[in-house]
Scaffold this motif. Structure first.
Motif, PDB file in Angstrom:
ATOM      1  N   ILE B  91       0.864  -1.186   0.000  1.00 18.23           N
ATOM      2  CA  ILE B  91       0.000   0.000   0.000  1.00 18.23           C
ATOM      3  C   ILE B  91       0.898   1.232   0.000  1.00 18.23           C
ATOM      4  CG2 ILE B  91      -1.858   1.220   1.205  1.00 18.23           C
ATOM      5  CD1 ILE B  91      -2.203  -1.548   2.766  1.00 18.23           C
ATOM      6  N   TYR B  92       0.603   2.127  -0.887  1.00 11.80           N
ATOM      7  CA  TYR B  92       1.363   3.387  -0.910  1.00 11.80           C
ATOM      8  C   TYR B  92       0.647   4.383  -0.005  1.00 11.80           C
ATOM      9  CZ  TYR B  92       3.300   7.797  -2.526  1.00 11.80           C
ATOM     10  OH  TYR B  92       3.882   9.042  -2.561  1.00 11.80           O
ATOM     11  N   VAL B  93       1.370   4.953   0.900  1.00 14.08           N
ATOM     12  CA  VAL B  93       0.804   5.977   1.791  1.00 14.08           C
ATOM     13  C   VAL B  93       1.572   7.269   1.538  1.00 14.08           C
ATOM     14  CG1 VAL B  93       0.269   6.596   4.183  1.00 14.08           C
ATOM     15  CG2 VAL B  93       0.361   4.192   3.527  1.00 14.08           C
ATOM     16  N   SER B  94       0.870   8.235   0.918  1.00  7.58           N
ATOM     17  CA  SER B  94       1.547   9.511   0.632  1.00  7.58           C
ATOM     18  C   SER B  94       1.717  10.293   1.929  1.00  7.58           C
ATOM     19  CB  SER B  94       0.711  10.312  -0.372  1.00  7.58           C
ATOM     20  OG  SER B  94      -0.495  10.702   0.266  1.00  7.58           O
ATOM     21  N   ALA B  95       2.521  11.365   1.878  1.00  9.82           N
ATOM     22  CA  ALA B  95       2.758  12.193   3.072  1.00  9.82           C
ATOM     23  C   ALA B  95       1.435  12.760   3.584  1.00  9.82           C
ATOM     24  CB  ALA B  95       3.738  13.306   2.733  1.00  9.82           C
ATOM     25  N   LYS B  96       0.563  13.158   2.645  1.00 10.43           N
ATOM     26  CA  LYS B  96      -0.722  13.756   3.030  1.00 10.43           C
ATOM     27  C   LYS B  96      -1.610  12.703   3.750  1.00 10.43           C
ATOM     28  CE  LYS B  96      -4.584  16.413   1.158  1.00 10.43           C
ATOM     29  NZ  LYS B  96      -5.544  15.677   1.954  1.00 10.43           N
ATOM     30  N   GLU B  97      -1.624  11.507   3.147  1.00 15.09           N
ATOM     31  CA  GLU B  97      -2.451  10.440   3.738  1.00 15.09           C
ATOM     32  C   GLU B  97      -1.934  10.066   5.138  1.00 15.09           C
ATOM     33  OE1 GLU B  97      -3.896   8.069  -0.293  1.00 15.09           O
ATOM     34  OE2 GLU B  97      -1.967   7.594   0.634  1.00 15.09           O
ATOM     35  N   ALA B  98      -0.601  10.066   5.274  1.00 19.73           N
ATOM     36  CA  ALA B  98      -0.001   9.732   6.573  1.00 19.73           C
ATOM     37  C   ALA B  98      -0.434  10.750   7.613  1.00 19.73           C
ATOM     38  CB  ALA B  98       1.517   9.696   6.455  1.00 19.73           C
ATOM     39  N   TRP B  99      -0.417  12.028   7.253  1.00 20.75           N
ATOM     40  CA  TRP B  99      -0.806  13.101   8.175  1.00 20.75           C
ATOM     41  C   TRP B  99      -2.303  13.032   8.497  1.00 20.75           C
ATOM     42  CZ3 TRP B  99      -0.049  15.730  12.055  1.00 20.75           C
ATOM     43  CH2 TRP B  99      -0.632  16.942  12.334  1.00 20.75           C
ATOM     44  N   ASP B 100      -3.118  12.750   7.481  1.00 14.23           N
ATOM     45  CA  ASP B 100      -4.569  12.644   7.701  1.00 14.23           C
ATOM     46  C   ASP B 100      -4.880  11.507   8.680  1.00 14.23           C
ATOM     47  OD1 ASP B 100      -5.025  14.713   6.019  1.00 14.23           O
ATOM     48  OD2 ASP B 100      -5.634  13.479   4.286  1.00 14.23           O
ATOM     49  N   SER B 101      -4.202  10.422   8.466  1.00 13.25           N
ATOM     50  CA  SER B 101      -4.440   9.249   9.332  1.00 13.25           C
ATOM     51  C   SER B 101      -4.006   9.552  10.767  1.00 13.25           C
ATOM     52  CB  SER B 101      -3.661   8.063   8.765  1.00 13.25           C
ATOM     53  OG  SER B 101      -3.626   7.026   9.695  1.00 13.25           O
ATOM     54  N   PHE B 102      -2.859  10.238  10.903  1.00  6.71           N
ATOM     55  CA  PHE B 102      -2.358  10.584  12.234  1.00  6.71           C
ATOM     56  C   PHE B 102      -3.352  11.491  12.956  1.00  6.71           C
ATOM     57  CE2 PHE B 102       0.105  13.102  15.235  1.00  6.71           C
ATOM     58  CZ  PHE B 102       0.845  12.127  15.878  1.00  6.71           C
ATOM     59  N   GLN B 103      -3.831  12.510  12.221  1.00  9.76           N
ATOM     60  CA  GLN B 103      -4.790  13.452  12.820  1.00  9.76           C
ATOM     61  C   GLN B 103      -6.049  12.738  13.300  1.00  9.76           C
ATOM     62  OE1 GLN B 103      -5.255  17.571  10.998  1.00  9.76           O
ATOM     63  NE2 GLN B 103      -4.513  16.365   9.265  1.00  9.76           N
ATOM     64  N   LYS B 104      -6.496  11.796  12.445  1.00  6.54           N
ATOM     65  CA  LYS B 104      -7.733  11.073  12.759  1.00  6.54           C
ATOM     66  C   LYS B 104      -7.588  10.266  14.055  1.00  6.54           C
ATOM     67  CE  LYS B 104     -10.885   8.150  10.210  1.00  6.54           C
ATOM     68  NZ  LYS B 104     -10.907   7.249   9.069  1.00  6.54           N
ATOM     69  N   ASP B 105      -6.415   9.647  14.216  1.00  6.75           N
ATOM     70  CA  ASP B 105      -6.171   8.802  15.400  1.00  6.75           C
ATOM     71  C   ASP B 105      -5.952   9.629  16.661  1.00  6.75           C
ATOM     72  OD1 ASP B 105      -6.433   6.551  13.966  1.00  6.75           O
ATOM     73  OD2 ASP B 105      -4.282   6.114  13.774  1.00  6.75           O
ATOM     74  N   TYR B 106      -5.143  10.646  16.570  1.00  3.87           N
ATOM     75  CA  TYR B 106      -4.703  11.343  17.787  1.00  3.87           C
ATOM     76  C   TYR B 106      -5.496  12.590  18.154  1.00  3.87           C
ATOM     77  CZ  TYR B 106      -1.032   7.975  17.980  1.00  3.87           C
ATOM     78  OH  TYR B 106      -0.370   6.791  18.074  1.00  3.87           O
ATOM     79  N   PHE B 107      -6.196  13.149  17.198  1.00  5.46           N
ATOM     80  CA  PHE B 107      -6.982  14.337  17.549  1.00  5.46           C
ATOM     81  C   PHE B 107      -8.476  14.043  17.512  1.00  5.46           C
ATOM     82  CE2 PHE B 107      -3.013  16.226  15.719  1.00  5.46           C
ATOM     83  CZ  PHE B 107      -2.513  16.763  16.895  1.00  5.46           C
ATOM     84  N   ALA B 108      -8.828  12.766  17.606  1.00  5.81           N
ATOM     85  CA  ALA B 108     -10.251  12.387  17.570  1.00  5.81           C
ATOM     86  C   ALA B 108     -10.995  13.088  18.708  1.00  5.81           C
ATOM     87  CB  ALA B 108     -10.383  10.878  17.690  1.00  5.81           C
ATOM     88  N   GLY B 109     -12.054  13.823  18.351  1.00  8.65           N
ATOM     89  CA  GLY B 109     -12.831  14.540  19.368  1.00  8.65           C
ATOM     90  C   GLY B 109     -12.250  15.917  19.696  1.00  8.65           C
ATOM     91  N   HIS B 110     -11.028  16.183  19.266  1.00 11.48           N
ATOM     92  CA  HIS B 110     -10.393  17.498  19.527  1.00 11.48           C
ATOM     93  C   HIS B 110      -9.813  18.017  18.212  1.00 11.48           C
ATOM     94  CE1 HIS B 110     -10.717  16.636  23.799  1.00 11.48           C
ATOM     95  NE2 HIS B 110     -10.275  15.412  23.504  1.00 11.48           N
ATOM     96  N   GLU B 111     -10.633  18.000  17.188  1.00  8.26           N
ATOM     97  CA  GLU B 111     -10.165  18.351  15.840  1.00  8.26           C
ATOM     98  C   GLU B 111      -9.604  19.772  15.792  1.00  8.26           C
ATOM     99  OE1 GLU B 111     -12.899  16.638  16.407  1.00  8.26           O
ATOM    100  OE2 GLU B 111     -12.534  14.774  15.304  1.00  8.26           O
TER     101      GLU B 111
END
Lengths: 226, 302
Positions: B91-111
């Motif tokens: 699976i190719y994970v671009s820099a943008k996708e990596a950041w989106d995924s990180f945000q989703k996991d760690y800022f859930a509820g505190h967007e």
């Protein structure tokens, strides 16, 4: 037939328990082996049941040379013998029936065979009514009868009795000897080891006398056997 | 062997245990301790192995590239990697996708906290490929090949995580072997003592048996049965205990460390228990059998 040919038995200490013993006992005989303590009577019995090995000489029982017998064949060979001891050696935690049945059970007899032959043996020794009693609730004579029933229940060809009357009073001793005589009359070879002159004189028959490991006499004496 | 004879041996074995109850209980307790520790270590080791295997098959290999490489170059390298026969999928994970995924996991509820990074991707240059192999055994070889590629900055792979678990597993395995062995010897010694006492108690009976023509097997059998029964009871108790302990512990740990549920995966009891029962029973009965067999053999020779 039992053939004891030039048998010697010496122990490690140099003590010679038996020296050049030659005895032949025919099937169905009633034989006394007499002698004082330490004369070698019990050693002779132990050699016959292969509890011990002779230092030299040969023992042949029913055509089997004991020296050539393999260790694993010994249990089956011993089933040819019934053994009675002076101290009865009954199991105190088991009743009369169980004591007699024990001898059959441990040689793998079926429960059906046990149910059939134990009452028969108890009838033979006159203890049918006491089959539930524990040994310690019986008299010395009765305990020896149980021991005889146990020795006979596997229908051995030879009955060995080592001082069977040694712990009994005169009356009981006479009854036990009569019982052994009856058993002999049914075809079983009976060998009685004793030091009691009185019993031998009363019974008569073949008497082998040992003294300090040597056979000093093999004679037929008068008595009611004759 | 006749059923009657077998039953006789079992009955005599049970009688021996009853007559000699305190020695028998001490033997049962030692066998229990030995089997309990074995089961405990068995559970730990099985679960660690399960976790390692799970990690190896799910985490796969992550390849990160030099920051100055363009996406076209990275995709070209990806094609070369995908061409390898060992690769199952990637699976190719671009820099943008990596950041989106990180945000989703760690800022859930505190967007709103992620809003500060709106114009700035802290994971720029973190484009990666996540590679899964057909055979985990090829991992080392594949990692070596990837590391040798020009433009590859870093290769992360599961064995780095698994190595920690493997080391721990080895220590637990060694510890279990030592403790179980010591307890096994103590259990054997106690069973041997118990059988010696029983043999002394039944000396006259054994003598009579021998004289009426009972085989050695028949004379020894009640004592061996006694040893095996002690072993069976000694194994049965900890098996029941470990069943309760395991199911409750797994339920507690799963609930307590829910956040780490992707790492701490436990084997279900139904999967681990049949093997554990078989091995523990063999262990308990084996201790009983050998302890009693050798003791009674020695005793009869004396």
């Amino acid at each position: 037939m039992i053939e004891i040919l030039d048998v010697c038995k010496a122990y490690g200490t140099g003590n010679r328990a038996l020296r050049d013993i030659n005895i032949t006992i025919e099937d169905g005989e009633f034989v006394f082996i007499m002698g004082r303590s330490g004369s070698g009577k019990t050693t002779l019995l132990r050699l016959l049941i292969k509890e011990e090995e002779p230092s030299s000489g040969e023992i042949i029982v029913n055509g089997i040379e004991l020296q050539r017998m393999r260790r694993r064949q010994v249990p089956r060979y011993r089933r040819n013998f019934g053994i009675v001891f002076q101290d009865f050696r009954l199991l105190k935690d088991r009743n009369v029936f169980e004591n007699v049945a024990f001898a059959q059970r441990v040689v793998g007899a079926s429960s059906r065979a046990i149910r059939e032959s134990v009452p028969e043996m108890l009838k033979l020794v006159g203890l049918s009514s006491k089959y539930k009693s524990l040994p310690q609730h019986l008299s010395g004579g009765e305990q020896q009868r149980v021991a005889i029933a146990r020795a006979l229940v596997n229908q051995p060809e030879i009955l060995l009795a080592d001082e069977p009357t040694g712990n009994l009073d005169h009356q009981n001793a006479a009854e036990i000897m009569n019982l052994l005589w009856d058993i002999n009359q049914m075809g079983t070879t009976v060998i009685v080891v004793t030091h009691s002159e009185e019993i031998v004189e009363q019974m008569g028959g073949r008497v082998i006398t040992l003294d300090r490991g040597q056979m000093i006499e093999d004679e037929i004496r008068d008595g009611y056997q004759e | 062997m006749r059923i009657g004879v077998l039953w006789y041996c079992v009955r005599q074995g049970l009688k021996n245990i009853g007559r000699n109850i305190w020695f028998s209980l001490a033997s049962v307790a030692t066998v229990s301790a030995c089997v309990f520790l074995f089961c405990l270590f068995f559970s730990i080791i099985s679960n660690i192995r399960f976790m390692i295997k799970n990690m190896e098959s799910t985490v796969g290999i992550t390849v990160l590239f030099e920051e100055d490489l363009s996406e076209t170059d990275i995709l070209a390298m990806g094609a070369a990697i995908g061409g390898r026969s060992e690769v199952k999928d990637m699976i190719y994970v671009s820099a943008k996708e990596a950041w989106d995924s990180f945000q989703k996991d760690y800022f859930a509820g505190h967007e709103e906290l992620a809003a500060g990074f709106a114009e700035d991707n802290p994971l720029a240059g973190s484009a990666s490929y996540e590679i899964h192999l057909y055979d985990i055994g090829d991992q080392e070889k594949m990692v070596a090949w990837l590391k040798a590629m020009d433009g590859v900055r870093q290769v992360n792979y599961s064995s780095a995580v698994a190595a920690g678990f493997s080391g721990f597993n080895r220590v637990v395995g060694l510890l279990s072997l030592v403790i179980t062995s010591v307890l096994l010897l103590v259990a054997m010694f106690l069973i041997s003592n118990t059988i010696s006492v029983a043999a002394a108690f039944r000396k006259q009976e054994s003598q009579i048996m021998r004289l009426v023509g009972a085989t050695d097997f028949m004379i020894r059998a009640p004592f061996v049965v006694e040893g095996v029964l002690i072993g069976m009871i000694g194994a049965g108790i900890p098996l029941a205990g470990i069943y309760i302990l395991y199911t409750r512990s797994v339920a507690y740990l799963t609930e307590r460390f829910e956040v780490l549920s992707s790492v701490f995966l436990f084997l279900p009891m139904e999967e681990i228990y049949p093997v554990m029962v078989a091995v523990a029973m063999c262990l308990g009965m084996g201790i009983g059998f050998f302890g009693s067999h050798f003791t009674i053999r020695k005793y009869m020779k004396a």
